[in-house]
Scaffold this active site. Sequence first.
Site, PDB file in Angstrom:
ATOM      1  N   GLU A 128       0.833  -1.206   0.000  1.00 29.67           N
ATOM      2  CA  GLU A 128       0.000   0.000   0.000  1.00 29.67           C
ATOM      3  C   GLU A 128       0.868   1.257   0.000  1.00 29.67           C
ATOM      4  OE1 GLU A 128      -2.601   1.531  -0.569  1.00 29.67           O
ATOM      5  OE2 GLU A 128      -3.942   1.621   1.136  1.00 29.67           O
ATOM      6  N   THR A 181      -4.025   9.466  -3.564  1.00 26.63           N
ATOM      7  CA  THR A 181      -3.977   9.563  -2.098  1.00 26.63           C
ATOM      8  C   THR A 181      -2.895  10.545  -1.649  1.00 26.63           C
ATOM      9  OG1 THR A 181      -4.834   7.332  -1.869  1.00 26.63           O
ATOM     10  CG2 THR A 181      -3.663   8.219   0.033  1.00 26.63           C
TER      11      THR A 181
HETATM   12  N1  HSE Z   1      -6.497   7.015   5.466  1.00 22.25           N
HETATM   13  C1  HSE Z   1      -6.062   7.192   4.112  1.00 22.25           C
HETATM   14  C2  HSE Z   1      -6.257   8.627   3.723  1.00 22.25           C
HETATM   15  C3  HSE Z   1      -6.871   6.294   3.244  1.00 22.25           C
HETATM   16  O1  HSE Z   1      -7.360   9.124   3.905  1.00 22.25           O
HETATM   17  O2  HSE Z   1      -5.314   9.259   3.238  1.00 22.25           O
HETATM   18  C4  HSE Z   1      -6.601   6.459   1.772  1.00 22.25           C
HETATM   19  O3  HSE Z   1      -5.849   5.447   1.266  1.00 22.25           O
END
Ligand code: HSE
Length: 306
Positions: A128, A181
């Site tokens: 990830e 992201t």
């Molecule tokens: N918690 C992460 C974010 C999830 O909001 O950046 C996205 O992959």
Amino acid sequence: MTTIKIFCPATIANLNCGFDVMGLCLETIGDEMIFRKSAVKGIQITKITGANLPFEATKNVAGVAALALIENLDLDFGFEIEIHKKIKAGSGIGSSSASAAGAVFGINELLGNPFSRNQLVYFAMKGEAIASGSEHADNVAPCLLGGFTLIRGYNPLDVIKIDAPNELYAVVLHPHIEIKTADARAVLEPTIPFQNAITQWGNLGGLISGLYTNDYELISRSLQDVVIEPFRKHLIPNFDDVKNIAIQNGALGSGISGAGPSIFALCKGENTANKVASAMRETYLKTNISFDVYISKINDEGVKII
Ligand code: HSE
């Protein structure tokens, strides 16, 4: 067993009050992957459909997660992986996580399950990280464990699964724009006002309590985000309209799914979920952005062999 095919479900991370620590698993959308034991050592990605992704294992989310898992095992064989993407990249419903979680789950199965699903979260997080630029487990954990998951701590990793209340449904509207992201994380402030922190951790405690006690009203009151949403919502066209219409039509709460652009709503009961989905759809038809809407129960099982 030398070959398996698996289903890797989409997930919703953050759930408003739980940035980087909360997530849930969906059941109606997900990728498929096929794994084969091979005489060639290491990881080979032999086929990718549905997305334009690197075949080189060290550059591919699934490849990196798989390599992290086998790194310290003394294996005299390797694995071939086929990736069939259905979850669009940059959609906010855990596309990279599905690949990372799927990779470690599939290989662990072919190895005879030396690791528990909980232990696999660590390796999946390594995959990830190359997609999002940061190690967070709030998508890979629900994908691997199913239900809701709380990352109580990252160092050491402490993942807790929470069963979903029976009547809970998720609605997801996915606008066809891509938000990386890393970009959605770049708009966040490094510090948060004290009062906002108090509000946010009060709500996170409320959400957890509501999930354990099947208290839908408490879940509803707790689905608030005063920390992240104010900075990210501008990245998502018509976000406020969709969120408001979902709540007006009976959703318990609504917010940004993961890093966006998908917008989620949680609902009590299938009828309400259908009504909320229709209202969200109607609202988005007024934009010129194409989109999909999904309705799903919470998937208790997580990634599985099919
Ligand atoms: N918690 C992460 C974010 C999830 O909001 O950046 C996205 O992959």
